[in-house]
Design a protein around this motif. Structure first.
Motif, PDB file in Angstrom:
ATOM      1  N   LEU A 192       0.817  -1.207   0.000  1.00 47.96           N
ATOM      2  CA  LEU A 192       0.000   0.000   0.000  1.00 47.96           C
ATOM      3  C   LEU A 192       0.857   1.264   0.000  1.00 47.96           C
ATOM      4  O   LEU A 192       0.438   2.302  -0.528  1.00 47.96           O
ATOM      5  N   ALA A 193       2.048   1.182   0.581  1.00 46.50           N
ATOM      6  CA  ALA A 193       2.902   2.364   0.658  1.00 46.50           C
ATOM      7  C   ALA A 193       3.664   2.624  -0.630  1.00 46.50           C
ATOM      8  O   ALA A 193       3.933   3.790  -0.965  1.00 46.50           O
ATOM      9  N   PRO A 227      -5.664   0.771  -8.859  1.00 47.71           N
ATOM     10  CA  PRO A 227      -7.031   1.306  -8.788  1.00 47.71           C
ATOM     11  C   PRO A 227      -7.717   0.943  -7.472  1.00 47.71           C
ATOM     12  O   PRO A 227      -7.639  -0.191  -7.009  1.00 47.71           O
ATOM     13  N   GLY A 228      -8.364   1.926  -6.874  1.00 48.79           N
ATOM     14  CA  GLY A 228      -9.086   1.705  -5.631  1.00 48.79           C
ATOM     15  C   GLY A 228      -8.238   1.810  -4.383  1.00 48.79           C
ATOM     16  O   GLY A 228      -8.714   1.504  -3.285  1.00 48.79           O
ATOM     17  N   LYS A 229      -6.990   2.268  -4.522  1.00 46.38           N
ATOM     18  CA  LYS A 229      -6.110   2.344  -3.366  1.00 46.38           C
ATOM     19  C   LYS A 229      -6.642   3.315  -2.317  1.00 46.38           C
ATOM     20  O   LYS A 229      -6.511   3.081  -1.114  1.00 46.38           O
ATOM     21  N   ARG A 230      -7.251   4.416  -2.768  1.00 47.56           N
ATOM     22  CA  ARG A 230      -7.736   5.415  -1.813  1.00 47.56           C
ATOM     23  C   ARG A 230      -8.857   4.873  -0.928  1.00 47.56           C
ATOM     24  O   ARG A 230      -9.101   5.398   0.159  1.00 47.56           O
ATOM     25  N   MET A 288     -11.344   2.397   4.966  1.00 48.26           N
ATOM     26  CA  MET A 288     -11.720   1.050   5.394  1.00 48.26           C
ATOM     27  C   MET A 288     -10.815   0.571   6.520  1.00 48.26           C
ATOM     28  O   MET A 288     -11.281  -0.052   7.483  1.00 48.26           O
ATOM     29  N   LEU A 289      -9.532   0.877   6.416  1.00 47.14           N
ATOM     30  CA  LEU A 289      -8.585   0.461   7.443  1.00 47.14           C
ATOM     31  C   LEU A 289      -8.859   1.177   8.759  1.00 47.14           C
ATOM     32  O   LEU A 289      -8.834   0.562   9.831  1.00 47.14           O
TER      33      LEU A 289
END
Length: 291
Positions: free
Chosen positions: A103-104, A109-112, A117-118
């Motif tokens: 993630l870093a 797509p959809g990373k945001r 959610m986290l």
């Protein structure tokens, strides 16, 4: 600097010091009481002051009785807890590291969507998910097995958040790009470069996971019914209920065994924190400083 400016700081420092001393006393008194009473015989414990030694020093005898009681149940529970900690906390930290690194340092797509959610997953208390988790594992026929405790322990939203936050600062994009130009694959980059740079931040994550898995109580309580799979937390509670029934029925109380088992159960956590103290302190400090 004037004396009027120094005086408020000193007063503030004294107040903070007193507050820390009170907190230290509040934290240490139960541990001291537990240790002192674990060294006493049953009669000495009932007829003496709880915060002072009395009678024969019986710690070693109490430890022997604890491991020998009920055909060695305590030793079995200790091994179960180690199993849940090694697999649950260890693999959970590994999964959090892989996910946080991805993630870093990767865009997709959809990373945001993952960040809110986290945060939502971190905000939900684990006890709120215990009953739905039990129903799901019951449908799968996995209750009353070690997997019912291990699999939920693999999910560590808070650890994932810490690794993600730490990796943003600890992994320079230029270093990873240079490694790719030199022909290194993604797995080799992670193993040889990223993992070493992330190590100071992984120790706090591992410690948090260790403490959570070691002190896990509510989930094993509802998942397990067979005493042979109990962790220490649930096993000691089971002994405590047996002790209350014995006292009510004028039977043989096992207070000394319960107190000694409780003392033994906190020693691994203290040892792990002392051994890894300088590593997790360095990880917390480095993770809180940005250039």
């Amino acid at each position: 600097m004037s004396r009027t400016a120094i005086a408020p700081r000193r007063r503030k420092s004294v107040v903070l010091t007193l507050m820390m001393c009170l907190f230290l006393v509040y934290t240490l008194v139960p541990i001291v009481w537990l240790f002192i009473n674990a060294t006493k015989t049953q009669d000495a414990r009932l007829n003496s002051f709880g915060l002072w030694f009395s009678g024969k020093f019986s710690l070693w005898q109490n430890i022997h009785d604890t491991f020998a009681y009920a055909d060695g149940q305590f030793g079995r529970w200790l091994l179960n807890t180690l199993l849940y900690v090694v697999i649950g906390a260890g693999c959970g930290t590994l999964l959090a590291t892989l996910a946080g690194y991805g993630l870093a340092r990767f865009d997709f797509p959809g990373k945001r969507v993952f960040f809110p959610m986290l945060l939502g997953a971190v905000a939900i208390p684990a006890t709120a998910l215990a009953v739905p988790t039990f129903l799901m594992f019951s449908k799968l026929g996995m209750t009353n097995t070690p997997w019912a405790v291990i699999i939920p322990s693999l999910i560590n939203p808070f650890g994932l958040y810490l690794v993600w936050y730490f990796a943003d600062d600890a992994l320079p994009a230029e270093v990873l790009a240079a490694a790719r130009i030199d022909g290194a694959g993604e797995f080799r980059i992670f193993r040889s470069i990223a993992l070493r740079l992330l190590m100071p931040g992984l120790v706090p994550v591992l410690l948090f996971s260790f403490v959570t898995a070691w002190n896990n109580y509510f989930l094993p309580l509802i998942m397990l019914s067979d005493t042979k799979w109990f962790p220490i937390t649930v096993g000691l509670n089971n002994w405590s209920m047996q002790n209350q029934q014995a006292v009510t029925a004028s039977g043989h109380p096992i207070d000394n065994i319960i107190l000694t088992g409780s003392l033994l159960s906190i020693i691994p956590t203290i040892v792990v924190f002392l051994v890894l103290q300088r590593y997790w302190e360095a990880g917390l400090v480095s993770g809180s400083v940005k250039e």
